[in-house]
Write a protein that holds these residues in place. Structure first.
Motif, PDB file in Angstrom:
ATOM      1  N   ARG A 378       0.808  -1.219   0.000  1.00 48.47           N
ATOM      2  CA  ARG A 378       0.000   0.000   0.000  1.00 48.47           C
ATOM      3  C   ARG A 378       0.843   1.271   0.000  1.00 48.47           C
ATOM      4  O   ARG A 378       0.452   2.292  -0.583  1.00 48.47           O
ATOM      5  CB  ARG A 378      -0.926   0.002   1.226  1.00 48.47           C
ATOM      6  CG  ARG A 378      -1.953   1.121   1.189  1.00 48.47           C
ATOM      7  CD  ARG A 378      -2.804   1.138   2.437  1.00 48.47           C
ATOM      8  NE  ARG A 378      -2.063   1.623   3.599  1.00 48.47           N
ATOM      9  CZ  ARG A 378      -2.609   1.907   4.777  1.00 48.47           C
ATOM     10  NH1 ARG A 378      -3.900   1.705   4.956  1.00 48.47           N
ATOM     11  NH2 ARG A 378      -1.873   2.340   5.769  1.00 48.47           N
ATOM     12  N   GLU A 379       2.008   1.233   0.623  1.00 43.20           N
ATOM     13  CA  GLU A 379       2.825   2.436   0.793  1.00 43.20           C
ATOM     14  C   GLU A 379       3.239   3.078  -0.532  1.00 43.20           C
ATOM     15  O   GLU A 379       3.553   4.272  -0.575  1.00 43.20           O
ATOM     16  CB  GLU A 379       4.087   2.104   1.607  1.00 43.20           C
ATOM     17  CG  GLU A 379       3.834   1.806   3.078  1.00 43.20           C
ATOM     18  CD  GLU A 379       3.121   0.490   3.313  1.00 43.20           C
ATOM     19  OE1 GLU A 379       3.242  -0.417   2.448  1.00 43.20           O
ATOM     20  OE2 GLU A 379       2.431   0.355   4.342  1.00 43.20           O
ATOM     21  N   VAL A 380       3.283   2.300  -1.620  1.00 44.92           N
ATOM     22  CA  VAL A 380       3.721   2.861  -2.905  1.00 44.92           C
ATOM     23  C   VAL A 380       2.538   3.223  -3.803  1.00 44.92           C
ATOM     24  O   VAL A 380       2.716   3.575  -4.966  1.00 44.92           O
ATOM     25  CB  VAL A 380       4.662   1.881  -3.653  1.00 44.92           C
ATOM     26  CG1 VAL A 380       5.970   1.738  -2.914  1.00 44.92           C
ATOM     27  CG2 VAL A 380       4.005   0.525  -3.887  1.00 44.92           C
ATOM     28  N   LEU A 381       1.326   3.168  -3.246  1.00 45.49           N
ATOM     29  CA  LEU A 381       0.139   3.588  -3.996  1.00 45.49           C
ATOM     30  C   LEU A 381      -0.198   5.034  -3.660  1.00 45.49           C
ATOM     31  O   LEU A 381       0.112   5.503  -2.558  1.00 45.49           O
ATOM     32  CB  LEU A 381      -1.066   2.704  -3.640  1.00 45.49           C
ATOM     33  CG  LEU A 381      -0.959   1.204  -3.916  1.00 45.49           C
ATOM     34  CD1 LEU A 381      -2.252   0.516  -3.476  1.00 45.49           C
ATOM     35  CD2 LEU A 381      -0.689   0.935  -5.386  1.00 45.49           C
ATOM     36  N   PRO A 382      -0.856   5.763  -4.549  1.00 49.06           N
ATOM     37  CA  PRO A 382      -1.335   7.112  -4.200  1.00 49.06           C
ATOM     38  C   PRO A 382      -2.322   7.005  -3.039  1.00 49.06           C
ATOM     39  O   PRO A 382      -3.249   6.181  -3.075  1.00 49.06           O
ATOM     40  CB  PRO A 382      -2.044   7.579  -5.489  1.00 49.06           C
ATOM     41  CG  PRO A 382      -1.506   6.729  -6.579  1.00 49.06           C
ATOM     42  CD  PRO A 382      -1.182   5.408  -5.944  1.00 49.06           C
TER      43      PRO A 382
END
Length: 453
Positions: A378-382
């Motif tokens: 999730r951390e690399v999603l907008p």
């Protein structure tokens, strides 16, 4: 090769200076403008290979810059920088001819990669009339009933020469379907040329399609070969056909009817041998009724039509598409990432995907670029795609408005349908499930009560 020249348009002076320095270190010449007026002046005075513009400007928008750039220099590549809350605006910009959009906060590696890809596209476009692009992209066939129906229609129509009209929202993969038809046709060894009619300014649309002779209008310094002549016996894909002016529609109708084309300002005709596939994201029948699109041209293009559902209505295929884009991005950035963790899969399934496949591709490419793990987390999603209320799962927090349409007592049928549509954020598949009916019945009800989506 000359140093590429770029124009940066942003009212944040510090950001402009930082980006200008970054691009110069990468070998680009970069000018800056802090509002729409200055950008217009720069575009009128100078020739740019690429324009990078923020959406929100003090005296206009990035869409205004895009339109001005396309008017003055159609070949110039335009990239829009936007907040994720403006994702629908970004999708509209792509429809109008922007090459790509980048969301804030801007990642320098991602931006540099998009700029390089944009410049490659410009270089290809400049050669297109002399050397039409032969592009055989991969095509993913989903497992859902919708996907099987699309593939069946493609295989039925591909061997023929009839015109095809592909209907679907922006980003649903209309060009992929057109390429698939071409690849399965007897013309597969001939060129496939895609023309974005939404990016063609009315003043130069006829010239782009049919060519022009030297001196036929201001700026016509050489003879030009149009797309119809350049593609030969290949396939020409006219995307967003509804954006052509009425005058160009007449020229196109005549060319299709007589199978002959004529350059702007010329007297001699050339034969048109190409197969035509057109696409639109609007209701062309409605445009015909409103007098914006010629009925005779509509029927010429609509010998066979295919409708592509938005991504939010293709839940069964969603993660298959995600994996498809992941594999492409992994190969592009030379990384090892095997898949998505369970939380990301839930986020993807719950999200509404207003930008459809194009938005998914962009999000996954960005995630791959930023990822430091062997799986997408999730951390690399907008952040906006998992904070937005629209991603909430229907089964988690949406209770049926009514159990079944037959049980409606105090609510009228129309009110129940409207309420269900609002609850599901106009997802027709979920609305039908919510009301206890199938999609076909829902479509009939929408037509009966004149409910437009």
């Amino acid at each position: 090769m000359d140093m590429p020249r770029l124009l940066i348009v942003d009212d944040d002076t510090s950001f402009c200076m930082l980006l200008q320095g970054f691009l110069k270190r990468k070998g680009f010449e970069a000018d800056t403008a802090h509002d729409y007026e200055k950008a217009s002046q720069s575009l009128a005075k100078n020739a740019y290979d690429l324009v990078l513009t923020d959406y929100r400007l003090p005296d206009g928008t990035g869409i205004d810059v895009l339109k001005e750039s396309k008017k003055l220099a159609p070949a110039t590549v335009v990239i829009l920088i936007t907040a994720y809350s403006d994702i629908r605006v970004a999708v509209e910009a792509v429809k109008l001819g922007a090459f790509e959009y980048v969301t804030k906060p801007v990642n320098s590696d991602e931006l540099f990669h998009v700029i390089r890809e944009g410049l490659k596209k410009r270089e290809t476009s400049e050669k297109k009339t002399k050397e039409p692009v032969r592009n055989g992209r991969k095509f993913l066939v989903g497992s859902s009933e919708e996907a099987r129906k699309i593939e069946e229609h493609i295989r039925v129509v591909a061997p023929t020469d009839i015109s095809v009209l592909i209907i679907g929202d922006s980003g649903t993969g209309k060009e992929y379907v057109a390429r698939r038809i071409h690849e399965l046709s007897k013309r597969k060894k001939e060129p496939f040329v895609a023309v974005d009619c939404g990016a063609l300014h009315p003043d130069i649309a006829a010239s782009e399609l049919f060519g022009h002779v030297k001196g036929s209008f201001t700026g016509a310094v050489n003879d030009k070969t149009g797309h119809f002549e350049a593609v030969g016996e290949g396939t020409i894909f006219l995307d967003e056909i509804g954006n052509l002016s009425y005058d160009v529609q007449m020229k196109l109708l005549r060319a299709i009817h007589e199978r002959m084309g004529r350059k702007v300002g010329g007297n001699n005709e050339f034969p048109i041998k190409a197969r035509i596939i057109a696409a639109t994201n609007e209701n062309l029948k409605k445009a015909v009724d409103e007098g914006r699109f010629r009925e005779d041209l509509y029927h010429r293009l609509n010998e066979f039509n295919m409708a592509l559902a938005p991504l939010r209505e293709r839940e069964a295929d969603l993660m298959m598409f995600a994996q498809f884009f992941l594999e492409d991005a992994v190969a592009e950035f030379d990384k090892f990432i095997s898949g998505f963790d369970e939380e990301v899969q839930r986020i993807f399934i719950r999200y509404e995907w207003p930008g459809n496949l194009r938005e998914m591709r962009n999000i996954i490419r960005r995630a791959v670029l930023l990822s430091k793990s062997d799986r997408i987390h999730r951390e690399v999603l907008p952040e906006e795609i998992y904070r937005n209320d629209s991603m909430k799962n229907l089964s988690d927090d949406v209770q049926p408005v009514v159990n079944d349409l037959k049980e409606v007592k105090n609510l009228s049928e129309k009110e129940a349908i409207l309420q269900a549509l609002e609850k599901t954020r106009y997802n027709k598949t979920k609305t039908a499930k919510l009301l206890g009916i199938d999609r076909k019945t829902l479509y009939n009800k929408l037509h009966l009560y004149d409910i437009e989506l």
